[in-house]
Design a protein around this motif. Structure first.
Motif, mmCIF file in Angstrom:
data_model
loop_
_atom_site.group_PDB
_atom_site.id
_atom_site.type_symbol
_atom_site.label_atom_id
_atom_site.label_comp_id
_atom_site.label_asym_id
_atom_site.label_seq_id
_atom_site.Cartn_x
_atom_site.Cartn_y
_atom_site.Cartn_z
ATOM 1 N N ARG A 97 -10.390 -11.175 -1.466
ATOM 2 C CA ARG A 97 -9.582 -11.578 -2.614
ATOM 3 C C ARG A 97 -8.835 -12.891 -2.359
ATOM 4 N NH1 ARG A 97 -8.123 -6.003 -3.055
ATOM 5 N NH2 ARG A 97 -6.188 -6.450 -1.961
ATOM 6 N N LEU A 98 -8.535 -13.145 -1.089
ATOM 7 C CA LEU A 98 -7.721 -14.313 -0.750
ATOM 8 C C LEU A 98 -8.551 -15.513 -0.320
ATOM 9 C CD1 LEU A 98 -4.977 -12.437 1.280
ATOM 10 C CD2 LEU A 98 -4.682 -13.444 -0.981
ATOM 11 N N SER A 138 -1.875 -13.527 -3.165
ATOM 12 C CA SER A 138 -2.531 -12.304 -3.627
ATOM 13 C C SER A 138 -2.007 -11.928 -5.006
ATOM 14 C CB SER A 138 -2.264 -11.157 -2.642
ATOM 15 O OG SER A 138 -2.751 -9.943 -3.144
ATOM 16 N N HIS A 195 -1.386 -7.174 -5.509
ATOM 17 C CA HIS A 195 -0.528 -6.359 -4.658
ATOM 18 C C HIS A 195 0.188 -5.292 -5.480
ATOM 19 C CE1 HIS A 195 2.422 -9.306 -6.206
ATOM 20 N NE2 HIS A 195 3.292 -8.321 -6.054
#
Length: 526
Positions: free
Chosen positions: A143-144, A192, A195
């Motif tokens: 995702r990052l 992110s 979260h």
């Protein structure tokens, strides 16, 4: 011709839309469903890999693997077993043993509570949980960062020999590491967008219940989140306090019921380990041990990649590096040190290793091959060969459960807690070992039973068993002790029945082989 031109123009106009749709689909899906080039999904591969991992680890690591988990759970479900001093003093939470006890109870209700399933079923569940942690670590990085970094981080996680060695064991450190990795997936790492404060704080709370020292790892991460959070009051009142109060309350109620009295294990844990410094009773190391031995061994061949990755990783990951450094520094201040204590930060280190491998470009495949080879040997050796004898010997002793007369009576003349106990026997035969609880009264001249025995083994046996009627039917000992008590064995008609390999690296009281001696029946009377 006109129709052809029209068809081509329509295709060219539609292609960007299709590409946008594909790209949108790529970034909106759950990255745990990513498919590798060879066609295996990351979920299926991770589960299969950890199941193989589980069955290829057949050795013992530390006594807590059994005595702080399986033995407690076995006593809870089946009503017999042995509890170490930590449980009589109330410094351990039942949260983790209850989890295993539920598994045991399921097997018992279904009528499948064989000794093999009691040993392997909890480990198989840990294998599934470890696979879930691997998947979530990949999903976090995916995702990052771009897919390359995520794949190499995942590769580093799977190739770590220490993770292979520990991740399927019934250790509180293992569960702490799994919960920490899962919590990181929902932690607000800068950048992110997925979260969840409630999810990651719940997992952190569970990790602290299982092992209070998990707070050490999370202190800098929690502080960073608090400082970066815009609505600090909401974070505390809506998330931190309710989750903390609920988990602590539930754990306290559970412990009070199972201990049969008012018990706050977190307070007792601090009182014994910090104020009384009981941990030092089990050994102490110099302050630099984690820097010179602990971390180099745990990281193993990944060490250079970790250092290289620290120089390449974007600034937003500095908080993760800070958590690693903080954890190692805090543990360095404590006198008692073990490799497994820094295991929870190993998945964080794998992120930096992944950045390193991804940056090597043309060199990364040779580097990856070398990494696999250098991790494969210690992983297989420690999992299949080193310190396996204490488990194998319990398999031989388990056969005594089928002996009706005379009633077996086993004495372990080994360093205390060398072997598992009733969880690996699963029948209430009489067994005893040399005990070594720490002194809690402040008596400076205190010597535990194990040290008394090893100071003069032959004399201890002659005094303890002055009457032959008290002699046990079986003795279990390391080969290094045999010479010292050989006269006692011959006089009392003990015959060696089994020799079991344990390790190629004997150390002090721990020998390379384990002997099982049995007293012959025709000479077993007064």
């Amino acid at each position: 011709m006109e129709r052809l031109r029209e068809r081509l123009s329509r295709r060219s106009a539609s292609e960007p839309v299709k590409l946008r749709k594909r790209k949108s689909h790529l970034y909106s899906k759950d990255y745990t469903t990513d498919v590798f080039e060879n066609g295996f999904s990351i979920i299926g591969f991770s589960v299969g890999f950890r199941l193989i991992n589980c069955f290829l680890v057949q050795s013992s690591y530390v006594p807590d693997e059994y005595w702080q988990s399986l033995e407690v759970s076995h006593r809870m479900v089946f009503g017999y077993g042995y509890l170490t001093w930590e449980w009589t003093e109330g410094i351990r939470s039942h949260s983790y043993p209850v989890f295993i006890a539920i598994l045991y109870k399921m097997l018992h209700i279904l009528g499948y509570d064989t000794v093999q399933l009691l040993v392997w079923f909890p480990r198989l569940i840990h294998a599934f949980l470890a696979a879930m942690a691997d998947i979530k670590l990949y999903a976090l990085v995916r995702r990052l960062e771009h897919r390359d970094v995520a794949r190499w981080t995942y590769f580093c996680q799977l190739s770590s020999w220490f993770t292979w060695y520990c991740c399927t064991r019934t250790l509180t450190n293992t569960m702490e590491t799994i919960l920490t990795t899962l919590a990181l997936c929902y932690y607000p790492v800068p950048g992110s967008k997925s979260h969840s404060s409630s999810k990651y704080l719940s997992l952190v709370a569970l990790a602290i219940l299982v092992r209070p020292t998990a707070l050490i790892v999370w202190m800098p991460l929690l502080a960073f989140h608090f400082l970066q959070e815009d609505d600090k009051l909401k974070l505390i009142t809506y998330h931190a306090l309710p989750i903390g109060a609920f988990t602590l309350g539930l754990s306290t109620v559970l412990d009070c019921i199972l201990y049969g009295k008012w018990t706050l294990v977190q307070l007792n844990f601090l009182r014994f380990n910090i104020w009384h410094n009981v941990a030092e009773f089990y050994g102490s190391h110099p302050w630099h041990w984690y820097f010179t031995q602990g971390c180099p061994v745990v990281l193993g061949p990944h060490l250079l990649l970790f250092f290289h990755g620290c120089t390449l990783t974007p600034k937003r990951y500095r908080i993760l590096l800070a958590a690693v450094i903080w954890t190692v520094l805090i543990y360095s201040l404590l006198p008692h040190k073990e490799f497994r204590f820094v295991y929870p930060v190993l998945p964080l280190c794998m992120l930096f290793c992944g950045f390193s491998l991804a940056s090597l470009k043309s060199w990364r495949r040779p580097a990856a091959g070398a990494l696999v080879l250098m991790n494969l040997l210690p992983a297989l050796y420690t999992g299949l060969v080193h310190q396996r004898g204490v488990l194998d010997v319990m398999g031989h002793l388990q056969q005594l459960c089928h002996t009706a007369s005379p009633q077996p009576d086993v004495l372990f003349l080994m360093p205390c807690h060398s072997t598992p106990f009733y969880s690996h026997i699963h029948c209430p035969i009489k067994m005893r070992f040399l005990e070594c609880p720490p002194d809690l009264s402040g008596n400076k001249s205190y010597v535990d039973e194990a040290d008394l025995f090893f100071a003069n083994p032959k004399h201890w046996l002659e005094v303890t068993f002055a009457r032959q009627a008290l002699l046990p039917s079986h003795l279990v000992l390391f080969d290094v002790l045999e010479k010292e008590i050989l006269t006692f064995l011959e006089v009392n008609k003990y015959v060696r029945q089994k020799e079991v390999f344990h390790t190629h690296i004997p150390d002090g009281r721990v020998g390379g082989h384990i002997f099982i001696y049995e007293r012959t029946l025709n000479d077993a009377s007064d």
